[in-house]
Design a protein around this motif. Structure first.
Motif, PDB file in Angstrom:
ATOM      1  N   ARG A  25       0.822  -1.216   0.000  1.00 19.22           N
ATOM      2  CA  ARG A  25       0.000   0.000   0.000  1.00 19.22           C
ATOM      3  C   ARG A  25       0.855   1.263   0.000  1.00 19.22           C
ATOM      4  O   ARG A  25       0.575   2.215  -0.734  1.00 19.22           O
ATOM      5  CB  ARG A  25      -0.939  -0.005   1.214  1.00 19.22           C
ATOM      6  CG  ARG A  25      -1.816   1.231   1.307  1.00 19.22           C
ATOM      7  CD  ARG A  25      -3.006   1.013   2.213  1.00 19.22           C
ATOM      8  NE  ARG A  25      -2.631   0.625   3.554  1.00 19.22           N
ATOM      9  CZ  ARG A  25      -2.218   1.499   4.490  1.00 19.22           C
ATOM     10  NH1 ARG A  25      -2.111   2.775   4.199  1.00 19.22           N
ATOM     11  NH2 ARG A  25      -1.913   1.084   5.696  1.00 19.22           N
ATOM     12  N   LEU A  26       1.925   1.268   0.793  1.00 20.81           N
ATOM     13  CA  LEU A  26       2.751   2.473   0.878  1.00 20.81           C
ATOM     14  C   LEU A  26       3.532   2.725  -0.410  1.00 20.81           C
ATOM     15  O   LEU A  26       3.846   3.874  -0.730  1.00 20.81           O
ATOM     16  CB  LEU A  26       3.714   2.379   2.066  1.00 20.81           C
ATOM     17  CG  LEU A  26       3.068   2.471   3.452  1.00 20.81           C
ATOM     18  CD1 LEU A  26       4.131   2.389   4.543  1.00 20.81           C
ATOM     19  CD2 LEU A  26       2.268   3.762   3.597  1.00 20.81           C
ATOM     20  N   LEU A 191      -1.309   9.384  16.855  1.00 20.73           N
ATOM     21  CA  LEU A 191      -2.655   9.764  16.444  1.00 20.73           C
ATOM     22  C   LEU A 191      -3.581   9.915  17.650  1.00 20.73           C
ATOM     23  O   LEU A 191      -4.730  10.326  17.498  1.00 20.73           O
ATOM     24  CB  LEU A 191      -3.249   8.707  15.498  1.00 20.73           C
ATOM     25  CG  LEU A 191      -2.553   8.521  14.148  1.00 20.73           C
ATOM     26  CD1 LEU A 191      -3.271   7.441  13.349  1.00 20.73           C
ATOM     27  CD2 LEU A 191      -2.497   9.818  13.365  1.00 20.73           C
ATOM     28  N   GLN A 192      -3.068   9.588  18.817  1.00 19.70           N
ATOM     29  CA  GLN A 192      -3.899   9.559  20.019  1.00 19.70           C
ATOM     30  C   GLN A 192      -3.668  10.792  20.883  1.00 19.70           C
ATOM     31  O   GLN A 192      -2.598  11.396  20.855  1.00 19.70           O
ATOM     32  CB  GLN A 192      -3.601   8.279  20.806  1.00 19.70           C
ATOM     33  CG  GLN A 192      -3.914   7.011  20.018  1.00 19.70           C
ATOM     34  CD  GLN A 192      -3.350   5.763  20.658  1.00 19.70           C
ATOM     35  OE1 GLN A 192      -2.505   5.826  21.551  1.00 19.70           O
ATOM     36  NE2 GLN A 192      -3.810   4.606  20.190  1.00 19.70           N
ATOM     37  N   ASP A 193      -4.690  11.114  21.668  1.00 17.57           N
ATOM     38  CA  ASP A 193      -4.629  12.311  22.498  1.00 17.57           C
ATOM     39  C   ASP A 193      -3.985  12.054  23.854  1.00 17.57           C
ATOM     40  O   ASP A 193      -3.643  12.992  24.568  1.00 17.57           O
ATOM     41  CB  ASP A 193      -6.046  12.869  22.699  1.00 17.57           C
ATOM     42  CG  ASP A 193      -6.046  14.366  22.940  1.00 17.57           C
ATOM     43  OD1 ASP A 193      -5.039  15.019  22.635  1.00 17.57           O
ATOM     44  OD2 ASP A 193      -7.046  14.882  23.463  1.00 17.57           O
ATOM     45  N   GLU A 194      -3.821  10.779  24.214  1.00 21.10           N
ATOM     46  CA  GLU A 194      -3.200  10.441  25.491  1.00 21.10           C
ATOM     47  C   GLU A 194      -1.715  10.788  25.469  1.00 21.10           C
ATOM     48  O   GLU A 194      -1.058  10.709  24.439  1.00 21.10           O
ATOM     49  CB  GLU A 194      -3.364   8.948  25.803  1.00 21.10           C
ATOM     50  CG  GLU A 194      -4.798   8.505  26.047  1.00 21.10           C
ATOM     51  CD  GLU A 194      -5.560   8.207  24.774  1.00 21.10           C
ATOM     52  OE1 GLU A 194      -6.732   7.806  24.874  1.00 21.10           O
ATOM     53  OE2 GLU A 194      -4.975   8.381  23.687  1.00 21.10           O
ATOM     54  N   SER A 237      -0.771   8.965  10.170  1.00 19.65           N
ATOM     55  CA  SER A 237      -2.017   9.263   9.453  1.00 19.65           C
ATOM     56  C   SER A 237      -2.078   8.500   8.137  1.00 19.65           C
ATOM     57  O   SER A 237      -3.142   8.007   7.732  1.00 19.65           O
ATOM     58  CB  SER A 237      -2.137  10.764   9.193  1.00 19.65           C
ATOM     59  OG  SER A 237      -2.223  11.493  10.395  1.00 19.65           O
ATOM     60  N   ILE A 238      -0.952   8.417   7.453  1.00 21.48           N
ATOM     61  CA  ILE A 238      -0.893   7.713   6.172  1.00 21.48           C
ATOM     62  C   ILE A 238      -0.972   6.202   6.374  1.00 21.48           C
ATOM     63  O   ILE A 238      -1.702   5.496   5.673  1.00 21.48           O
ATOM     64  CB  ILE A 238       0.392   8.103   5.421  1.00 21.48           C
ATOM     65  CG1 ILE A 238       0.337   9.585   5.023  1.00 21.48           C
ATOM     66  CG2 ILE A 238       0.601   7.225   4.186  1.00 21.48           C
ATOM     67  CD1 ILE A 238       1.655  10.148   4.545  1.00 21.48           C
ATOM     68  N   VAL A 239      -0.234   5.698   7.354  1.00 18.56           N
ATOM     69  CA  VAL A 239      -0.208   4.260   7.613  1.00 18.56           C
ATOM     70  C   VAL A 239      -1.567   3.745   8.075  1.00 18.56           C
ATOM     71  O   VAL A 239      -2.078   2.733   7.572  1.00 18.56           O
ATOM     72  CB  VAL A 239       0.875   3.919   8.659  1.00 18.56           C
ATOM     73  CG1 VAL A 239       0.710   2.486   9.165  1.00 18.56           C
ATOM     74  CG2 VAL A 239       2.264   4.102   8.059  1.00 18.56           C
ATOM     75  N   TYR A 240      -2.184   4.466   9.019  1.00 19.47           N
ATOM     76  CA  TYR A 240      -3.460   4.009   9.579  1.00 19.47           C
ATOM     77  C   TYR A 240      -4.667   4.583   8.834  1.00 19.47           C
ATOM     78  O   TYR A 240      -5.803   4.266   9.169  1.00 19.47           O
ATOM     79  CB  TYR A 240      -3.535   4.355  11.069  1.00 19.47           C
ATOM     80  CG  TYR A 240      -2.583   3.529  11.900  1.00 19.47           C
ATOM     81  CD1 TYR A 240      -2.890   2.221  12.237  1.00 19.47           C
ATOM     82  CD2 TYR A 240      -1.369   4.051  12.329  1.00 19.47           C
ATOM     83  CE1 TYR A 240      -2.020   1.444  12.984  1.00 19.47           C
ATOM     84  CE2 TYR A 240      -0.482   3.295  13.089  1.00 19.47           C
ATOM     85  CZ  TYR A 240      -0.812   1.989  13.409  1.00 19.47           C
ATOM     86  OH  TYR A 240       0.058   1.228  14.144  1.00 19.47           O
ATOM     87  N   GLN A 241      -4.411   5.444   7.869  1.00 16.59           N
ATOM     88  CA  GLN A 241      -5.453   5.996   6.995  1.00 16.59           C
ATOM     89  C   GLN A 241      -6.563   6.697   7.786  1.00 16.59           C
ATOM     90  O   GLN A 241      -7.747   6.506   7.524  1.00 16.59           O
ATOM     91  CB  GLN A 241      -6.039   4.890   6.110  1.00 16.59           C
ATOM     92  CG  GLN A 241      -5.009   4.264   5.173  1.00 16.59           C
ATOM     93  CD  GLN A 241      -5.582   3.184   4.297  1.00 16.59           C
ATOM     94  OE1 GLN A 241      -6.047   2.155   4.772  1.00 16.59           O
ATOM     95  NE2 GLN A 241      -5.566   3.415   2.989  1.00 16.59           N
ATOM     96  N   ARG A 242      -6.132   7.491   8.743  1.00 16.60           N
ATOM     97  CA  ARG A 242      -7.087   8.300   9.496  1.00 16.60           C
ATOM     98  C   ARG A 242      -6.353   9.498  10.109  1.00 16.60           C
ATOM     99  O   ARG A 242      -5.137   9.430  10.330  1.00 16.60           O
ATOM    100  CB  ARG A 242      -7.782   7.484  10.590  1.00 16.60           C
ATOM    101  CG  ARG A 242      -6.916   7.096  11.766  1.00 16.60           C
ATOM    102  CD  ARG A 242      -7.763   6.410  12.840  1.00 16.60           C
ATOM    103  NE  ARG A 242      -7.062   6.287  14.103  1.00 16.60           N
ATOM    104  CZ  ARG A 242      -6.354   5.226  14.471  1.00 16.60           C
ATOM    105  NH1 ARG A 242      -6.236   4.191  13.640  1.00 16.60           N
ATOM    106  NH2 ARG A 242      -5.761   5.194  15.645  1.00 16.60           N
TER     107      ARG A 242
END
Length: 256
Positions: A25-26, A191-194, A237-242
């Motif tokens: 995919r990458l 990607l996380q807020d923690e 963001s690119i790897v996890y698509q979000r």
């Protein structure tokens, strides 16, 4: 350092293996044109006419090569699997030596300035990773190159994404003159807020946010922030698509 050649590569992994799937995919990923973010690219209707595609490629090439080699650097975003079944995807990071004149003691990705003998950005990133942490280029399969970042002083930093499919073949050997420690952190963390703090800054009238991520190992605590955090947010963001679970608000000069 002499490294035993790896018997595992993406080519020998089953097609269903997560790293092999991610690599396929990458390899199809194309960075957006200068001045455009990944999310803008996803939401705009693409114009695939030969003229427009050619113009975009020309513009991207001009942007990538506008600055001389001395104002250009590359970093290696090296992805690997954690230990155990179903483990998370992780990224190799370094803690810079406290004796360095620039950014002493900070967490960074392996990398550095491009040299005249480097064929391209990929060569720079792989050479620097070998010099800094003893990572043999033969162990890393480069799958894509991300949109460059530009620092306040005009240095172009190109993230080169590679996959270390056989992590057991790599034995960290940090160069003590440059690196104090080598460790890996979960990519999804960015990607996380923690465990995240944010600092508001302003440059040339534009406000932006610098994100700080705190990562704790069994015996050490690391702070990952500024450009390194920005590159890892983009990679995740690119790897996890979000998108990240927080407002990003990057500095505009990063993609000027």
């Amino acid at each position: 350092m002499t490294t035993t050649p790896s018997t595992t590569s993406l080519l020998t992994l089953p097609e269903s293996h997560r790293l092999a799937t991610l690599a396929r995919r990458l390899r199809l990923y194309k960075p957006p044109p200068p001045g455009q973010t990944d999310r803008q690219q996803q939401h705009e209707k693409p114009d695939c006419s030969e003229t427009v595609v050619g113009r975009r490629l020309e513009t991207t090439t001009e942007s990538l090569h506008r600055r001389p080699n001395r104002a250009r650097a590359a970093v290696l975003v090296c992805l690997l699997e954690g230990s155990g079944h179903g483990s998370d995807l992780r990224v190799l990071l370094t803690k810079r030596a406290s004796t360095l004149s620039a950014y002493p003691g900070e967490v960074s990705l392996p990398g550095g300035k491009r040299e005249d003998g480097d064929a391209d950005d990929v060569a720079t990133a792989l050479r620097e990773a070998k010099e800094e942490i003893g990572l043999d280029p033969s162990l890393v399969e480069v799958v894509t190159v991300l949109q460059p970042f530009v620092t306040k002083i005009g240095m172009t930093v190109v993230p080169v994404v590679g996959i270390l499919s056989d992590k057991n073949a790599y034995r960290p050997a940090p160069n003590p003159a440059e690196v104090e420690a080598v460790f890996d952190a979960p990519l999804e963390m960015f990607l996380q807020d923690e465990n995240r703090r944010v600092e508001e800054r302003e440059w040339m009238g534009d406000k932006y946010l610098l994100h700080h991520f705190d990562y704790q190992t069994a015996d050490k605590k690391y702070g990952i922030f500024a450009l390194t955090a920005g590159i890892l947010i983009r990679t995740a963001s690119i790897v996890y698509q979000r998108p990240p679970a927080f407002a990003e608000l990057c500095p505009k000069f990063w993609h000027s």
